[in-house]
Design an enzyme around this catalytic site. Sequence first.
Site, PDB file in Angstrom:
ATOM      1  N   ARG A 173       0.541  -0.999   0.053  1.00 31.86           N
ATOM      2  CA  ARG A 173      -0.095  -0.099  -0.082  1.00 31.86           C
ATOM      3  C   ARG A 173       0.834   1.242   0.150  1.00 31.86           C
ATOM      4  O   ARG A 173       0.047   2.384   0.173  1.00 31.86           O
ATOM      5  CB  ARG A 173      -1.148  -0.051   1.142  1.00 31.86           C
ATOM      6  N   ARG A 227      -0.596  -1.226  13.297  1.00 30.53           N
ATOM      7  CA  ARG A 227      -0.270  -0.326  12.114  1.00 30.53           C
ATOM      8  C   ARG A 227       0.205   0.922  12.623  1.00 30.53           C
ATOM      9  O   ARG A 227       1.609   1.035  11.777  1.00 30.53           O
ATOM     10  CB  ARG A 227      -1.399   0.063  11.246  1.00 30.53           C
ATOM     11  N   HIS A 240      -7.114  -1.578  12.893  1.00 29.61           N
ATOM     12  CA  HIS A 240      -7.139  -0.191  12.845  1.00 29.61           C
ATOM     13  C   HIS A 240      -8.175   0.244  13.875  1.00 29.61           C
ATOM     14  O   HIS A 240      -9.192  -0.344  14.316  1.00 29.61           O
ATOM     15  CB  HIS A 240      -7.731   0.264  11.361  1.00 29.61           C
ATOM     16  N   CYS A 290     -13.877   3.083   6.411  1.00 27.57           N
ATOM     17  CA  CYS A 290     -12.563   2.771   5.623  1.00 27.57           C
ATOM     18  C   CYS A 290     -12.815   3.510   4.216  1.00 27.57           C
ATOM     19  O   CYS A 290     -11.597   4.123   3.916  1.00 27.57           O
ATOM     20  CB  CYS A 290     -12.338   1.351   5.461  1.00 27.57           C
TER      21      CYS A 290
HETATM   22  C1  LIG Z   1     -11.470  -0.186   8.828  1.00 31.14           C
HETATM   23  N1  LIG Z   1     -10.332  -0.212   8.196  1.00 31.14           N
HETATM   24  C2  LIG Z   1      -9.542  -1.364   8.775  1.00 31.14           C
HETATM   25  C3  LIG Z   1      -9.626   0.609   7.407  1.00 31.14           C
HETATM   26  N2  LIG Z   1      -9.707   1.844   7.638  1.00 31.14           N
HETATM   27  N3  LIG Z   1      -9.079   0.312   6.214  1.00 31.14           N
HETATM   28  C4  LIG Z   1      -9.417  -0.803   5.518  1.00 31.14           C
HETATM   29  C5  LIG Z   1      -7.954  -1.388   5.184  1.00 31.14           C
HETATM   30  C6  LIG Z   1      -7.941  -2.538   4.531  1.00 31.14           C
HETATM   31  C7  LIG Z   1      -6.898  -2.995   3.790  1.00 31.14           C
HETATM   32  N4  LIG Z   1      -6.961  -4.378   3.276  1.00 31.14           N
HETATM   33  C8  LIG Z   1      -5.704  -3.274   4.865  1.00 31.14           C
HETATM   34  O1  LIG Z   1      -5.457  -4.155   5.646  1.00 31.14           O
HETATM   35  O2  LIG Z   1      -4.969  -2.219   4.903  1.00 31.14           O
END
Ligand SMILES: CN(C)C(=N)NCCC[C@H](N)C(=O)O
Length: 283
Positions: A104, A149, A178, A272
């Site tokens: 990412r 993260r 998150h 998200c």
């Molecule tokens: C609610 N969430 C976790 C978010 N704010 N973002 C989703 C990110 C999904 C991506 N596949 C990842 O794992 O980064």
Amino acid sequence: MALATLPAATSGDRTGTARHYLMCRPEFFAVTYAINPWMDPDQGADTARAVRQWEELRAAYERLGHKVSLIDPVDGLPDMVFAANGALVVDGRVYGAKFTHAERAAEGPAYLRWFADRGFETMAPTHTNEGEGDFLTLDDVVLAGTGFRTDVAAHVEAQEFVGRPVVTLRLIDPRFYHLDTALFPLDGHNVAYYPGAFSEGSRNVLRRMFPDAVIATEEDAAVLGLNAVSDGANVVINAEATGLSRELERLGYNVVPVELSELRKAGGGPKCCTLEIREVTGA
Ligand SMILES: CN(C)C(=N)NCCC[C@H](N)C(=O)O
């Protein structure tokens, strides 16, 4: 943009404020790698279905009177639909994202460029952080997740840049990687959250800060029911989070259920997909 007052919610006397959201159409959405427990590349995802569900979310915001801006999706960045992770925007100041996973990494500069091109004051971060995925803004404080993260050093950096106190909260369950999977602001002063996602110390902090919080069950958290978006009166929430939705209705919120099951295959929900652009308020 001056914040307008939305009509009161139909089921209560709460008053919402119009918001400005940035979203990214999931034209290149796919599950081709696994960076969280929700993702299974063998199962994959249906891009066309994800786009249809995302369009419903965007339409729901527009029906509520919110403004939606769009960033162009980039081929090869399947998670770019999760705009919340692209930055933190407070009082027109944009603190950029620096992603944990290489898959990412290119999203951070892409989002920051979008804001710089439109005249926002931007800051490229030194420390790893995933934008509004781990920073949730209330009127007088920014709540900040860590554990999976975002680095605590980024909490300090963000506080310096946006000028609001940042309170660190430690996440302990990999399903809730998150902060925005485990907690959402109901308005500028109160939140809903799932206590099981947090360390004991952080649970104590939340109890102290938010004695009137709405407490969600594991069942509702497990369908990403806390990945919801509230304007103070209307709550856009995953349709499967039925218990939490009933409780919010009982408290006078207008609940707007959305179906985002395809995006959940990548570990994402309504929040998200939604980066709030908080422009200068003059406050
Ligand atoms: C609610 N969430 C976790 C978010 N704010 N973002 C989703 C990110 C999904 C991506 N596949 C990842 O794992 O980064």
